[in-house]
Design a protein around this motif. Structure first.
Motif, PDB file in Angstrom:
ATOM      1  N   LEU A  22      -2.915   2.440  -6.086  1.00 35.19           N
ATOM      2  CA  LEU A  22      -2.668   2.879  -4.707  1.00 35.19           C
ATOM      3  C   LEU A  22      -2.123   1.667  -3.924  1.00 35.19           C
ATOM      4  CD1 LEU A  22      -2.876   4.837  -2.356  1.00 35.19           C
ATOM      5  CD2 LEU A  22      -5.299   4.289  -2.144  1.00 35.19           C
ATOM      6  N   ILE A  64      -9.949   6.178   0.498  1.00 32.94           N
ATOM      7  CA  ILE A  64     -11.217   6.696   1.042  1.00 32.94           C
ATOM      8  C   ILE A  64     -11.774   5.761   2.127  1.00 32.94           C
ATOM      9  CG2 ILE A  64     -11.828   8.039  -1.008  1.00 32.94           C
ATOM     10  CD1 ILE A  64     -13.691   5.654  -1.788  1.00 32.94           C
ATOM     11  N   TYR A  85       0.868  -1.181   0.000  1.00 38.22           N
ATOM     12  CA  TYR A  85       0.000   0.000   0.000  1.00 38.22           C
ATOM     13  C   TYR A  85       0.900   1.225   0.000  1.00 38.22           C
ATOM     14  CZ  TYR A  85      -3.027   3.473   2.351  1.00 38.22           C
ATOM     15  OH  TYR A  85      -3.720   4.598   2.722  1.00 38.22           O
TER      16      TYR A  85
HETATM   17  S1  SF4 Z   1      -9.367   3.119  -1.168  1.00 39.12           S
HETATM   18 FE1  SF4 Z   1      -8.204   1.329  -1.734  1.00 39.12          FE
HETATM   19  S2  SF4 Z   1      -6.733   1.108  -0.059  1.00 39.12           S
HETATM   20 FE2  SF4 Z   1      -8.305   2.500   0.662  1.00 39.12          FE
HETATM   21  S3  SF4 Z   1      -9.720   1.167   1.722  1.00 39.12           S
HETATM   22 FE3  SF4 Z   1     -10.502   1.418  -0.367  1.00 39.12          FE
HETATM   23  S4  SF4 Z   1      -9.665  -0.322  -1.460  1.00 39.12           S
HETATM   24 FE4  SF4 Z   1      -8.506  -0.145   0.435  1.00 39.12          FE
END
Ligand code: SF4
Ligand code: SF4
Length: 474
Positions: free
Chosen positions: A312, A266, A238
């Motif tokens: 991401l 998010i 991540y």
């Molecule tokens: S935006 Fe991506 S990294 Fe953040 S919680 Fe949602 S899926 Fe997971």
């Protein structure tokens, strides 16, 4: 005052049931492709035929235990050649280490049988009981008539897959079409049913019920690979610097309007929802992560929906995760001592095995000297030694083999019970065991043990096999 170094919590955390959600994307497609390929090979390979001539089995891959042979397409291995399996084990280990050096646990995430079968069992579960939310709701609601029906259907389908998994395994040990017919008519050997039973049970237990627990608690590979990996290997990671501080879409918009920093994450938790081991990869590398890449697909789908850049979560090295956090550009080092050493060993062992295969003889002689007595003094003053000689004819046709001994002047070879002399007939793809006497005539008996060589030569005169032993005068 509590000492922080002492673990005060429980040493065992009870299992939290995981309800992986379906996802789609590049890595999911790769996993489907590999699942279909690997299971297709496993289930169908026993039915592939290979013509080896009239006296040999026609199954491409066969472990012939009664005949003591292993057939793999054009290769036929005898018990004396078991060292090829050692070579294969070395190749398998080196390939696994190389995978680890390049991209961490990709074996676990894509090719391990536990992952492949668990993936298949999850697909069946989703098909029968619905996706994550449905399954969670149904579990919460408890037992209803519909729930009982669904659970029974799921277990029945699991049982069919598990049964066929065990069934396919035994087909590698006998002629597959014959054994299928015997199994269907209940005339197969009891050992076949026993193995099918054992493998049906283990498949359903490991892939249906234990699932991620097998990877987390039972399999030694996560521990071994954790000790073997380095900071340059690619792992699912991540991008903390880009994702944090995480907040909802609305809050992020507001924060950005205020000129404050808002990360791209998010906090939708889709990455956790799709994870087959229930890991939150945002906490960094963990033992439970099998590097399957499904969280990458889930997060990429979210990023696409909200109009942000993908990746991401992505395959990255520990070094780059740190560098990105410091605002430095990523660097990669795919060529390192370990990514060079493993391919070199693979190439070396593979070449030796190929060379051995290409030059292997189809005639073999094995000799064992009698232990007691080593030598027998004969009435005429000569000395004789007894031997057990085993001849191997690896050709699919009958051959006449001439046996001779050399090493000391005057040595004579006599095959016990064979008045015709030193030539014997060995059947196609068979071994022949002989009692052989080697005689040093009177006046030519050596004073001390002498090395002797047994030579087997076929009737074409082009194939020769030798074996060294000793002749003892007393
Ligand atoms: S935006 Fe991506 S990294 Fe953040 S919680 Fe949602 S899926 Fe997971
Ligand atoms: S964290 Fe991501 S890569 Fe690791 S097991 Fe879960 S879904 Fe797969």
């Amino acid at each position: 005052m509590q000492d922080d170094t002492i673990i005060t919590g429980p040493l065992y955390a009870s299992r939290k049931k995981v309800y992986p959600q379906a996802t789609h994307g590049t890595f999911r497609n790769i996993k489907w492709g590999l699942l279909i390929f690997t299971l297709g090979v496993y289930y169908l390979l026993p039915f592939v035929r290979w013509d080896r001539g009239p006296n040999l089995p026609h199954q491409a891959v066969l472990v012939d235990l009664p005949g003591r042979r292993f057939y793999f397409f054009f290769i036929e291995l005898w018990p004396q050649e078991v060292y090829y399996f050692t070579g294969l084990l070395i190749l398998a280990a080196m390939t696994l280490f190389l995978m680890n050096a390049v991209a961490g646990r990709i074996w676990c995430g894509y090719l391990c049988w536990q992952t492949v079968w668990t993936d298949l069992f999850y697909a069946v579960e989703r098909w029968v009981e619905g996706d994550r939310r449905d399954r969670m709701m149904k579990d919460k609601k408890g037992w209803t008539a519909q729930r009982i029906r669904e659970v029974a259907t799921k277990n029945f389908l699991w049982l069919m897959i598990a049964w066929w998994t065990g069934g396919a395994w035994v087909l590698y040990f006998n002629d597959a079409p014959t054994l299928v017919w015997q199994l269907l008519t209940f005339t197969a050997p009891a050992i076949a049913y026993t193995w099918i039973g054992i493998l049906t049970l283990t498949t359903i237990v490991f892939a249906g019920y234990m699932r991620e627990q097998t990877c987390i608690y039972i399999c030694p590979w996560p521990r071994i690979q954790a000790a073997m990996t380095d900071e340059w290997a690619l792992n699912v990671a991540y991008e903390r610097d880009r994702g944090e501080p995480r907040m909802s879409l609305k809050k992020a918009e507001h924060a950005r309007e205020q000129g404050a920093k808002a990360g791209d994450c998010i906090d939708c938790q889709q990455c956790i929802a799709v994870c087959p081991t229930g890991v939150d990869i945002r906490h960094g590398s963990q033992l439970g992560c099998i590097q399957c890449g499904l969280c990458i697909d889930a997060c990429d789908n979210v990023m696409k929906e909200i109009g942000r850049d993908p990746h991401l979560i992505y395959y990255d090295t520990d070094i780059n995760v740190e560098r990105r956090a410091k605002g430095l550009p990523p660097i990669y080092r795919p060529i390192r001592p370990r990514t060079l050493i493993y391919p070199v060993v693979i190439a070396l062992v593979g070449s030796i095995m190929l060379l051995k295969l290409a030059t292997r003889s189809d005639l073999f002689v094995d000799v064992m000297h009698d232990r007691n007595p080593l030598a027998v003094q004969m009435a005429d003053g000569g000395v004789r030694n007894g031997f057990t000689v085993r001849l191997l004819n690896k050709q699919p046709n009958e051959r006449k083999i001439d046996l001779a001994v050399s090493g000391a002047p005057g040595l004579q070879l006599q095959i016990v019970g064979d008045a015709n002399g030193r030539t014997v007939t060995v059947g196609p793809d068979q071994t022949l065991e002989l009692r052989v006497l080697v005689i040093a005539p009177a006046g030519q008996t050596p004073l001390a043990p002498v090395p002797v060589t047994f030579t087997a030569k076929d009737d074409t005169g082009t194939r020769t096999a030798t074996h060294a032993d000793h002749f003892f005068p007393k």
